[in-house]
Design a protein around this motif. Structure first.
Motif, PDB file in Angstrom:
ATOM      1  N   SER A   1      37.220  64.769  68.884  1.00 11.19           N
ATOM      2  CA  SER A   1      36.507  63.543  68.052  1.00 11.19           C
ATOM      3  C   SER A   1      36.938  62.081  68.682  1.00 11.19           C
ATOM      4  O   SER A   1      38.022  61.963  68.468  1.00 11.19           O
ATOM      5  CB  SER A   1      36.535  63.869  66.663  1.00 11.19           C
ATOM      6  N   TYR A   2      36.118  61.161  68.898  1.00  4.27           N
ATOM      7  CA  TYR A   2      36.215  59.922  69.144  1.00  4.27           C
ATOM      8  C   TYR A   2      34.858  59.119  69.312  1.00  4.27           C
ATOM      9  O   TYR A   2      33.918  59.716  69.396  1.00  4.27           O
ATOM     10  CB  TYR A   2      37.439  59.487  70.106  1.00  4.27           C
ATOM     11  N   PHE A   3      34.936  57.955  68.903  1.00  2.00           N
ATOM     12  CA  PHE A   3      33.433  57.451  69.059  1.00  2.00           C
ATOM     13  C   PHE A   3      33.548  56.400  70.006  1.00  2.00           C
ATOM     14  O   PHE A   3      34.513  55.491  70.462  1.00  2.00           O
ATOM     15  CB  PHE A   3      33.209  56.562  67.680  1.00  2.00           C
ATOM     16  N   TYR A   4      32.458  56.506  70.990  1.00  2.00           N
ATOM     17  CA  TYR A   4      32.174  55.394  72.092  1.00  2.00           C
ATOM     18  C   TYR A   4      30.766  55.466  72.362  1.00  2.00           C
ATOM     19  O   TYR A   4      30.194  56.731  72.238  1.00  2.00           O
ATOM     20  CB  TYR A   4      32.970  55.752  73.206  1.00  2.00           C
ATOM     21  N   PRO A   5      30.040  54.502  72.842  1.00  2.00           N
ATOM     22  CA  PRO A   5      28.611  54.515  72.982  1.00  2.00           C
ATOM     23  C   PRO A   5      28.354  55.628  74.037  1.00  2.00           C
ATOM     24  O   PRO A   5      26.942  55.921  74.116  1.00  2.00           O
ATOM     25  CB  PRO A   5      28.339  53.010  73.290  1.00  2.00           C
ATOM     26  N   ASP A   6      29.068  55.805  75.002  1.00  2.00           N
ATOM     27  CA  ASP A   6      28.580  56.752  75.837  1.00  2.00           C
ATOM     28  C   ASP A   6      28.727  58.335  75.412  1.00  2.00           C
ATOM     29  O   ASP A   6      28.509  59.201  76.327  1.00  2.00           O
ATOM     30  CB  ASP A   6      29.244  56.482  77.435  1.00  2.00           C
ATOM     31  N   LEU A   7      29.332  58.440  74.440  1.00  2.00           N
ATOM     32  CA  LEU A   7      29.348  59.867  74.006  1.00  2.00           C
ATOM     33  C   LEU A   7      28.690  60.029  72.618  1.00  2.00           C
ATOM     34  O   LEU A   7      29.029  59.645  71.422  1.00  2.00           O
ATOM     35  CB  LEU A   7      30.808  59.676  73.306  1.00  2.00           C
ATOM     36  N   PRO A   8      27.441  60.315  72.738  1.00  2.00           N
ATOM     37  CA  PRO A   8      26.376  60.479  71.517  1.00  2.00           C
ATOM     38  C   PRO A   8      26.813  61.424  70.290  1.00  2.00           C
ATOM     39  O   PRO A   8      26.167  60.786  69.299  1.00  2.00           O
ATOM     40  CB  PRO A   8      25.178  60.677  72.136  1.00  2.00           C
ATOM     41  N   LYS A   9      27.490  62.446  70.611  1.00  2.00           N
ATOM     42  CA  LYS A   9      27.704  63.185  69.515  1.00  2.00           C
ATOM     43  C   LYS A   9      28.921  62.591  68.778  1.00  2.00           C
ATOM     44  O   LYS A   9      28.837  63.063  67.733  1.00  2.00           O
ATOM     45  CB  LYS A   9      28.110  64.598  70.065  1.00  2.00           C
ATOM     46  N   GLY A  10      29.672  61.896  69.389  1.00  2.00           N
ATOM     47  CA  GLY A  10      30.883  61.302  68.481  1.00  2.00           C
ATOM     48  C   GLY A  10      31.983  62.195  68.607  1.00  2.00           C
ATOM     49  O   GLY A  10      33.147  62.199  68.109  1.00  2.00           O
ATOM     50  N   TYR A  11      31.816  63.213  69.631  1.00  2.00           N
ATOM     51  CA  TYR A  11      32.829  64.041  69.939  1.00  2.00           C
ATOM     52  C   TYR A  11      32.450  64.544  71.343  1.00  2.00           C
ATOM     53  O   TYR A  11      31.353  64.590  71.585  1.00  2.00           O
ATOM     54  CB  TYR A  11      33.314  65.200  69.053  1.00  2.00           C
ATOM     55  N   GLN A  12      33.591  64.993  72.125  1.00  2.00           N
ATOM     56  CA  GLN A  12      33.423  65.646  73.325  1.00  2.00           C
ATOM     57  C   GLN A  12      33.822  67.034  73.330  1.00  2.00           C
ATOM     58  O   GLN A  12      34.796  67.291  72.543  1.00  2.00           O
ATOM     59  CB  GLN A  12      34.431  64.543  74.354  1.00  2.00           C
ATOM     60  N   ILE A  13      33.158  67.948  73.852  1.00  4.68           N
ATOM     61  CA  ILE A  13      33.347  69.291  73.937  1.00  4.68           C
ATOM     62  C   ILE A  13      34.427  69.556  75.110  1.00  4.68           C
ATOM     63  O   ILE A  13      33.980  69.220  76.158  1.00  4.68           O
ATOM     64  CB  ILE A  13      32.329  70.531  74.088  1.00  4.68           C
ATOM     65  N   SER A  14      35.452  69.813  74.770  1.00 10.67           N
ATOM     66  CA  SER A  14      36.559  69.934  75.641  1.00 10.67           C
ATOM     67  C   SER A  14      37.528  71.321  75.621  1.00 10.67           C
ATOM     68  O   SER A  14      36.927  72.321  74.731  1.00 10.67           O
ATOM     69  CB  SER A  14      37.617  68.700  75.572  1.00 10.67           C
ATOM     70  N   GLN A  15      38.659  71.452  76.095  1.00 11.51           N
ATOM     71  CA  GLN A  15      39.487  72.564  75.717  1.00 11.51           C
ATOM     72  C   GLN A  15      40.784  72.215  75.389  1.00 11.51           C
ATOM     73  O   GLN A  15      41.246  70.977  75.683  1.00 11.51           O
ATOM     74  CB  GLN A  15      39.598  73.459  76.890  1.00 11.51           C
ATOM     75  N   TYR A  16      41.485  72.791  74.365  1.00 10.39           N
ATOM     76  CA  TYR A  16      42.584  72.085  73.685  1.00 10.39           C
ATOM     77  C   TYR A  16      43.853  73.117  74.066  1.00 10.39           C
ATOM     78  O   TYR A  16      44.504  73.017  75.225  1.00 10.39           O
ATOM     79  CB  TYR A  16      42.621  71.642  72.436  1.00 10.39           C
ATOM     80  N   ASP A  17      44.147  74.071  73.084  1.00  8.18           N
ATOM     81  CA  ASP A  17      45.370  74.927  73.255  1.00  8.18           C
ATOM     82  C   ASP A  17      44.816  76.060  74.028  1.00  8.18           C
ATOM     83  O   ASP A  17      45.852  76.914  74.087  1.00  8.18           O
ATOM     84  CB  ASP A  17      46.055  75.119  71.777  1.00  8.18           C
ATOM     85  N   ARG A  18      43.563  76.234  74.189  1.00 13.72           N
ATOM     86  CA  ARG A  18      43.426  77.655  75.209  1.00 13.72           C
ATOM     87  C   ARG A  18      42.556  76.987  76.341  1.00 13.72           C
ATOM     88  O   ARG A  18      41.516  77.294  76.446  1.00 13.72           O
ATOM     89  CB  ARG A  18      42.482  78.445  74.253  1.00 13.72           C
ATOM     90  N   PRO A  19      43.210  76.617  77.389  1.00 10.76           N
ATOM     91  CA  PRO A  19      42.428  76.218  78.761  1.00 10.76           C
ATOM     92  C   PRO A  19      42.323  77.103  79.534  1.00 10.76           C
ATOM     93  O   PRO A  19      42.957  78.221  79.383  1.00 10.76           O
ATOM     94  CB  PRO A  19      43.500  75.186  79.163  1.00 10.76           C
TER      95      PRO A  19
END
Ligand code: ADP
Ligand code: MG
Length: 484
Positions: free
Chosen positions: A83-101
């Motif tokens: 989760s973070y906010f930036y105008p190029d990220l319309p959802k307010g979060y990026q779907i990524s992978q964290y502890d299970r890459p």
């Protein structure tokens, strides 16, 4: 300054060349060429009520990369929200992978300048979605969401890199692997492949790492190299002077050729990662991974080995040829067209690369030169069969580069064929020796070095087209005959 040892870890973001985006059927377009916001859909715009669906082609590409980087592939991987906010990220979060890459604990072996190799450990590679792009214009900023949701693989090394040269070797090798896999074309100028360098220096008495800075958005290997060199120097001096280094995110100013602070990092960023509730866990069975491993194409290392064994090239020559896929392909086409493999390699690495460098022509663009692989093969053959000598071949190559003409035609039209006619060569040598009697006497008196100068004079008199072997041999005979 030698008290300071550079410590570098690289984070590479590679877009995966799939047809559609990471979580929807929205097409992926060239984010530089395409008109802004023409490849968007409700999912990539993050509109409320939409649901992501995993693009299995992207997972398969990422799996191929993981395997090619010698990683372990955990049986279960999971997406997470960052989760973070930036105008190029319309959802307010990026779907990524964290502890299970998707992939962990791999490595890339790089070649060092001294001929040795070094293993750079790959900590992890995880899948995520790319963000949109901000375009800054007079009076404000515009946002283009074409890139939002494009599959992105982040590949992170351990801090095993100790110089800008090693960083370059790693980046080139990784780029080659991605190209060979066909998952990324390596075009850093378009941002398809992006590098971030984490840099710190360690004093020779240190037991632990010191504060690092992170240089972002490097869009060429050259700027990565320069920024690393710059940071090493800046940080060493800052520690020496007692000022110290503050943890910061930096950028590279291409004009001023220096790093600039974008923001200081007081503490770790808080992204509030949590498992993505809208997506299932992805299971990668052993069978799937093994099936993919078998299907991997020939990778740079294997191609290099084959060039050494099949064509008798040195490890160095083969290494340079395979590092850019387009060059490797060109070379193989030249050989397939009948050129002697060893000679073809040295004419590409020597003659052709010299001309390409002088014209600032990138190696990956070799297919866009005026010289086709079969024309290049013809040139190599003209040298091998003695029609032209090496000096003439360089002239012909330059002419081919400019006009795209066939080498045989250039040789014929300009009368460049090599002179092996011993009658003409013999007369020319006799004349040169008569005209330069003083040099001849000095040579016979023990000044051995003059022999080279005399060869040069004879070659010049033959307009550079004399067969060097014949000239050298006949000169030796004629001059020795004068001893008595
Ligand atoms: P974060 O969790 O903040 O992303 P990591 O510890 O995961 O930080 O490391 C990110 C990258 O920085 C990795 O490539 C790692 O190798 C590199 N790195 C970590 N510590 C250092 C250091 N002291 N100097 C240089 N690079 C480092
Ligand atoms: Mg990171």
């Amino acid at each position: 300054m030698s008290d300071w040892k550079p410590i570098i870890g690289l984070e590479v973001h590679a877009e995966l060349m799939t047809q559609s985006k990471m979580f929807s059927a929205c097409p992926v377009v060239d984010s530089v060429e395409a008109a802004p916001n023409t490849a968007v859909d409700p999912v990539s715009l993050g509109l409320p009520g939409t649901l992501p669906v995993i693009n299995m082609q992207a997972v398969e590409y990422a799996l191929m990369v993981g395997l090619a980087l010698n990683c372990e592939i955990p049986p279960i991987n999971q997406f997470a929200r960052k989760s973070y906010f930036y105008p190029d990220l319309p959802k307010g979060y990026q779907i990524s992978q964290y502890d299970r890459p998707l992939a962990i604990n791999g490595y890339v072996d790089i070649d060092l300048a001294d001929g040795g190799t070094k293993r750079i450990r790959v900590r992890r590679a995880h899948l995520e979605e790319d963000t949109g792009k901000l375009v800054h214009v007079m009076g404000g900023s515009l946002v283009d969401y074409n890139r939002a949701g494009v599959p992105l693989l982040e590949i992170v090394t351990e801090p095993d890199i100790n110089s800008a040269e090693e960083a370059e070797a790693y980046a080139r090798k990784l780029r080659a692997i991605l190209q060979y896999l066909g998952v990324n074309n390596g075009d850093m100028s378009k941002g398809v492949l992006r590098v971030e360098a984490n840099i710190s220096v360690m004093h020779k008495d240190d037991a632990e790492y010191r504060t690092r800075t992170e240089v972002k958005n490097l869009n060429s290997i050259r700027s990565m190299y320069r920024s690393i060199e710059y940071e090493i120097e800046r940080q060493s001096k800052a520690w020496e002077s007692g000022e110290g280094v503050k943890q910061a995110t930096m950028g590279w100013d291409e004009q001023k050729q220096k790093t600039v602070v974008q923001r200081y990092k007081e503490r770790a960023d808080e992204y509030r990662y949590f498992p993505e509730p809208d997506l299932p866990i992805v299971e990668i069975s052993r069978e799937w991974a093994e099936k993919m491993r078998v299907k991997l194409p020939e990778l740079p290392e294997a191609k290099r080995q084959r060039f050494v064994e099949a064509f008798g090239l040195s490890a160095y020559e083969a290494g340079v040829l395979v590092m850019e896929q387009a060059i490797a392909h060109y070379y193989e086409s030249v050989v397939a067209a009948g050129a002697n493999p060893k000679a073809a390699a040295s004419w590409i690495l020597g003659g052709l690369f010299t001309i390409m460098n002088a014209n600032s022509f990138a190696r990956e663009d070799i297919e866009h030169t005026k010289i086709s692989a079969s024309q290049f093969a013809e040139l190599v053959k003209l040298v091998s069969n003695g029609t032209i000598n090496k000096g003439t071949a360089t002239t012909v190559l330059t002419e081919m580069w400019e006009s795209g003409a066939d080498p045989a035609k250039i040789v014929q039209e300009k009368g460049l064929a090599q002179v092996s006619d011993s009658g003409l060569i013999g007369e020319t040598i006799a004349r040169i020796l008569t005209e330069n009697d003083k040099m001849v006497q000095d040579y016979l008196g023990g000044k051995d070095k003059l022999f080279g100068a005399l060869v040069g004079m004879c070659m010049k008199a033959l307009k550079g087209q004399g067969n060097p072997q014949v000239v050298t041999e006949m000169l030796k005979q004629q001059i020795e005959a004068k001893r008595r």
